[in-house]
Design a protein around this motif. Structure first.
Motif, short mmCIF file in Angstrom:
data_model
loop_
_atom_site.label_atom_id
_atom_site.label_comp_id
_atom_site.label_asym_id
_atom_site.label_seq_id
_atom_site.Cartn_x
_atom_site.Cartn_y
_atom_site.Cartn_z
N GLU A 56 55.84 34.26 56.00
CA GLU A 56 55.72 34.12 54.67
C GLU A 56 54.28 33.67 54.08
N GLU A 57 53.34 33.25 55.08
CA GLU A 57 51.90 33.03 54.57
C GLU A 57 51.52 34.44 54.40
N LEU A 58 51.86 35.16 55.38
CA LEU A 58 51.37 36.54 55.41
C LEU A 58 51.74 37.34 54.07
N LEU A 59 53.10 37.19 53.77
CA LEU A 59 53.65 37.83 52.71
C LEU A 59 52.96 37.22 51.28
N GLN A 60 52.56 35.89 51.11
CA GLN A 60 51.76 35.28 50.12
C GLN A 60 50.51 35.90 50.12
N THR A 61 49.82 35.95 51.28
CA THR A 61 48.54 36.64 50.96
C THR A 61 48.46 38.03 50.31
N THR A 62 49.34 38.92 50.95
CA THR A 62 49.38 40.32 50.54
C THR A 62 49.96 40.26 48.95
N ASN A 63 50.87 39.28 48.66
CA ASN A 63 51.16 39.33 47.40
C ASN A 63 49.81 38.58 46.21
N GLN A 64 49.11 37.76 46.91
CA GLN A 64 48.01 37.30 46.14
C GLN A 64 46.99 38.20 45.85
N LEU A 65 46.95 39.17 46.92
CA LEU A 65 45.59 40.28 46.77
C LEU A 65 46.17 41.21 45.89
N SER A 66 47.40 41.59 45.80
CA SER A 66 48.15 42.52 44.75
C SER A 66 47.93 41.96 43.49
N THR A 67 48.18 40.74 43.19
CA THR A 67 47.96 39.90 42.12
C THR A 67 46.65 40.06 41.58
N ASP A 68 45.78 39.74 42.60
CA ASP A 68 44.21 39.71 42.24
C ASP A 68 43.75 41.11 41.65
N SER A 69 44.26 42.31 42.56
CA SER A 69 43.92 43.43 42.18
C SER A 69 44.28 43.81 40.69
N PHE A 70 45.60 43.46 40.31
CA PHE A 70 45.98 43.99 39.16
C PHE A 70 45.41 43.19 37.97
N ASN A 71 45.01 41.87 38.45
CA ASN A 71 44.12 41.00 37.35
C ASN A 71 42.78 41.59 37.11
N GLU A 72 42.13 42.20 38.03
CA GLU A 72 40.78 42.71 37.85
C GLU A 72 40.67 43.84 37.08
N TYR A 73 41.83 44.70 36.87
CA TYR A 73 41.83 45.63 35.81
C TYR A 73 41.38 45.21 34.18
N PHE A 74 41.86 43.84 33.99
CA PHE A 74 41.85 43.34 32.59
C PHE A 74 40.73 42.23 32.20
N TYR A 75 40.33 41.76 33.13
CA TYR A 75 39.26 40.65 33.00
C TYR A 75 37.90 41.45 32.61
N SER A 76 37.27 40.88 31.56
CA SER A 76 35.84 41.43 31.25
C SER A 76 35.96 42.75 30.63
N GLU A 77 36.77 43.39 30.08
CA GLU A 77 37.04 44.93 29.75
C GLU A 77 36.83 44.63 28.16
N ASN A 78 36.21 45.64 27.41
CA ASN A 78 36.08 45.80 25.99
C ASN A 78 36.58 47.01 25.53
N SER A 79 37.53 47.62 26.37
CA SER A 79 38.25 48.77 25.83
C SER A 79 39.73 48.54 26.29
#
Length: 201
Positions: A56-79
């Motif tokens: 479960e902890e391993l799954l939580q970590t993989t899920n967190q990384l996936s979420t972080d990767s998704f979020n990185e697309y949209f922060y501090s973007e001007n377009s």
């Protein structure tokens, strides 16, 4: 020396996470074991538990990384470019999309996984709302609809596009569906031929 050790541990964790994603995708989360992951990495199960206490902890970590990767697309973007970038990333990682659907389905059976998925969803929704609010302030997208509503619609379209890619619908057709859906959601007059989105797609 501590820096080298830290870097080694980070690399080892990445190898474990990559292996876990492969195993979860190949066998399904419920049928996968920590022993399967250890074999995939080429280490003992004891070594694996020194990095992750449970599946479960391993799954939580993989899920967190996936979420972080998704979020990185949209922060501090001007377009609006992240909207096309995230689509291109979906094309490259259809296996990961399939795994995400599998794990989401497990929420019904497993309260821990449900909490992980709920937290991931909330973070993605908050990120998209932040992104939409910024784009509304810049005049890039419609501002007659609340940012939270648009964010939920974007997540809905993202999920639908992921499903289309997984079931093998023609990629040209899927891309058109992505662009048209975004135009309908983000533009006040999406029939206008001079669309803002044309600059990015």
């Amino acid at each position: 020396m501590p820096k080298v050790v830290s870097e080694y541990k980070d690399l080892a964790k990445k190898r474990i996470i990559d292996a876990a994603c492969k195993i979860f995708y190949r066998k399904g989360y419920n049928s996968s074991t920590m022993n399967d992951v250890a074999k995939e990495v080429g280490v003992s199960k004891g070594s694996l538990y020194s990095y992750f206490k449970s599946k479960e902890e391993l799954l939580q970590t993989t899920n967190q990384l996936s979420t972080d990767s998704f979020n990185e697309y949209f922060y501090s973007e001007n377009s609006l470019e992240p909207l096309e970038e995230i689509y291109n990333d979906m094309l490259k990682s259809i296996g990961s999309l399939h795994l995400n659907f599998q794990i989401t389905a497990l929420s019904y059976q497993n309260n821990k996984i449900q909490r992980v998925n709920r937290d991931s969803y909330k973070k993605k929704l908050d990120t998209l709302k932040f992104f939409v609010e910024n784009q509304q302030k810049k005049g890039n997208i419609r501002d007659d609809v609340p940012a939270g509503n648009i964010a939920q619609l974007l997540i809905g379209v993202y999920t639908d596009i992921a499903m289309q890619l997984i079931i093998g619908i023609d990629k040209t057709q899927v891309h058109e569906s992505w662009k048209n859906s975004l135009s309908t959601i983000l533009e006040e007059n999406h029939k206008d031929q001079q669309k803002t989105l044309n600059k990015y797609f």
